[in-house]
Design a protein around this motif. Structure first.
Motif, PDB file in Angstrom:
ATOM      1  N   SER A  14       9.067   4.445  -1.414  1.00 48.50           N
ATOM      2  CA  SER A  14       8.012   5.103  -2.134  1.00 48.50           C
ATOM      3  C   SER A  14       8.136   7.000  -1.402  1.00 48.50           C
ATOM      4  O   SER A  14       9.331   6.742  -0.561  1.00 48.50           O
ATOM      5  N   LEU A  45      -7.444  -6.886  -2.328  1.00 49.83           N
ATOM      6  CA  LEU A  45      -7.033  -5.662  -2.575  1.00 49.83           C
ATOM      7  C   LEU A  45      -7.884  -4.486  -1.415  1.00 49.83           C
ATOM      8  O   LEU A  45      -7.050  -3.951  -1.003  1.00 49.83           O
ATOM      9  N   GLU A  46      -8.836  -4.975  -1.265  1.00 52.42           N
ATOM     10  CA  GLU A  46      -9.986  -4.497   0.434  1.00 52.42           C
ATOM     11  C   GLU A  46      -8.771  -4.511   1.284  1.00 52.42           C
ATOM     12  O   GLU A  46      -8.814  -3.774   1.940  1.00 52.42           O
ATOM     13  N   HIS A  49      -5.545  -2.370   0.961  1.00 49.98           N
ATOM     14  CA  HIS A  49      -5.979  -0.835   1.197  1.00 49.98           C
ATOM     15  C   HIS A  49      -6.351  -1.121   2.409  1.00 49.98           C
ATOM     16  O   HIS A  49      -6.078   0.490   3.749  1.00 49.98           O
ATOM     17  N   GLU A  52      -3.423  -0.725   5.269  1.00 50.28           N
ATOM     18  CA  GLU A  52      -2.780   0.191   4.876  1.00 50.28           C
ATOM     19  C   GLU A  52      -3.245   0.955   5.516  1.00 50.28           C
ATOM     20  O   GLU A  52      -2.057   2.207   6.934  1.00 50.28           O
ATOM     21  N   ALA A  77       2.539   2.280  -4.849  1.00 49.69           N
ATOM     22  CA  ALA A  77       1.777   2.866  -5.281  1.00 49.69           C
ATOM     23  C   ALA A  77      -0.233   2.348  -5.667  1.00 49.69           C
ATOM     24  O   ALA A  77       0.085   1.250  -5.593  1.00 49.69           O
ATOM     25  N   ASP A  78      -0.959   2.581  -5.431  1.00 50.54           N
ATOM     26  CA  ASP A  78      -2.400   2.285  -5.574  1.00 50.54           C
ATOM     27  C   ASP A  78      -2.015   1.538  -7.121  1.00 50.54           C
ATOM     28  O   ASP A  78      -3.426   0.665  -6.897  1.00 50.54           O
ATOM     29  N   HIS A  79      -2.222   1.974  -8.325  1.00 54.18           N
ATOM     30  CA  HIS A  79      -2.125   1.403  -8.764  1.00 54.18           C
ATOM     31  C   HIS A  79      -1.172  -0.200  -9.634  1.00 54.18           C
ATOM     32  O   HIS A  79      -2.192  -0.696  -9.571  1.00 54.18           O
ATOM     33  N   LEU A  81      -0.313  -1.914  -6.564  1.00 55.40           N
ATOM     34  CA  LEU A  81      -1.436  -2.518  -5.901  1.00 55.40           C
ATOM     35  C   LEU A  81      -2.751  -3.446  -6.559  1.00 55.40           C
ATOM     36  O   LEU A  81      -2.529  -4.511  -6.141  1.00 55.40           O
ATOM     37  N   GLU A  82      -3.665  -2.396  -7.159  1.00 54.03           N
ATOM     38  CA  GLU A  82      -4.385  -3.242  -7.917  1.00 54.03           C
ATOM     39  C   GLU A  82      -3.952  -3.744  -8.896  1.00 54.03           C
ATOM     40  O   GLU A  82      -4.707  -4.956  -9.020  1.00 54.03           O
TER      41      GLU A  82
END
Ligand code: PSU
Ligand code: MN
Length: 319
Positions: A14, A45-46, A49, A52, A77-79, A81-82
């Protein structure tokens, strides 16, 4: 183009990870099987995050690794990971499957073995996880030995974990690691930690008490040209541990069920983790989260110590 360049170009960092690597700044690799196969949604997911954030809090850049549509992503990227955290049909990738997923443009999470391979390709030397795979109980019949163990003979990465999961045969796991020449270092402890519990009844083969000493050990291995990985076994924080005797009863039950149901191969570890989560009324998950955060914190400190040691060496060479 040299072979190394050809290989390296397959790892897609990234923006943040590429910048950190170029600047020689500390980076910590993170695996993604724990997200897809190790914890339920939304805690997975929590936790991803929070892990990280823990790495950033210690001054390092996190690089969560996964294969997305065939691309070996080093830092998600966040999306992405989600999406990973909510899909239940992604592949669980080990050494055997990484190239398959990439050439077939598939999506998959990386185990310890595959994350070590990816970290090496990307030039990342420190990696945090929960617990490594190992020799399963009854391996003398089933031959079930995680590819994680073999990877430590191949990829030069320091892996910070809370020992090996107590669902495994820890004695045999240590034997295989010893045969493969893998240093297993208890961090501030004489006993090998057993994931959910601080104690296993087995001695940690080596012990170091500071991140500085871990950085010195890594530098010595590099100077000697000793290839392969190192295990830093970091015990779960006391307030979060589950008593060993209690975990043992859940493990015995889960193992019995796995046998009756005929669970084999890649499904064994996720099945056992899920059953222990249910049997402990979700307390095993809290322990799992606490130990992963603890490992991310230590891994980041190690990455920082290695970087400052490297820059001190460069500085000394200049004088
Ligand atoms: N640690 C956890 N949960 C997990 C795992 C580790 O807290 O789900 C995963 C890791 O990715 C490890 C894998 O590499 O389990 C081992 O699987 P196997 O035994 O099939 O090799
Ligand atoms: Mn296996």
């Amino acid at each position: 183009m040299s072979d190394t360049e050809a290989v390296n170009s397959l790892a897609k960092p990234s923006h943040a990870v590429a910048q950190a690597l170029q600047a020689g700044a500390p980076v910590v690799a993170l695996e993604s099987t724990i997200i897809t196969h190790g914890m339920p949604f939304p805690q997975n997911l929590e936790t991803a995050h929070r892990v990280e954030a823990e790495v950033r809090g210690q001054g390092a850049t996190p690089a969560t690794i996964a294969v997305i549509d065939g691309e070996l992503c080093i830092g998600l990227a966040d999306h992405a990971l989600e999406q990973l955290a909510q899909t239940d049909d992604v592949m669980k990738l080990s050494r055997a499957d990484l190239a398959f997923a990439m050439s077939q443009r598939r999506t998959g999470s990386t185990t310890v073995a595959a994350t070590m391979m990816a970290a090496k390709l990307a030039g990342i030397g420190v990696f945090a996880t929960g617990g490594i795979g190992g020799v399963h109980k009854g391996a003398e019949e089933s031959f079930d030995i995680s590819a994680d163990l073999e990877e430590f003979s191949r990829s030069d990465v320091i892996v910070v974990c809370a020992g090996a999961k107590a669902i495994l045969d820890l004695e045999k796991t240590l034997e295989v690691l010893e045969t493969n020449g893998v240093p297993v270092i208890g961090y501030g402890c004489d006993e090998l930690p057993a994931f959910w519990s601080r104690e296993s009844g087995l001695s940690a083969p080596l012990r170091l008490d500071s991140v500085q000493e871990i950085a010195d050990h890594a530098a010595m291995r590099t100077a000697m040209g000793v290839g392969g990985g190192t295990i830093v076994a970091n015990p779960v924080p006391q307030q979060a541990e589950l008593p060993r005797e209690e975990v043992d009863t859940y493990i015995a039950k889960a193992l019995g069920e796995a046998k009756t149901k005929g669970v084999t191969g890649k499904d064994v570890t996720p099945f056992l983790l899920q059953r222990i989560f249910e049997l402990s009324e979700e307390r095993s998950l809290e322990t799992n989260i606490a130990l992963v955060l603890n490992n991310a914190n230590l891994a980041a400190q190690i990455a920082v110590a290695i970087c400052s040691r490297d820059s001190a060496t460069v500085e000394a060479a200049r004088l």
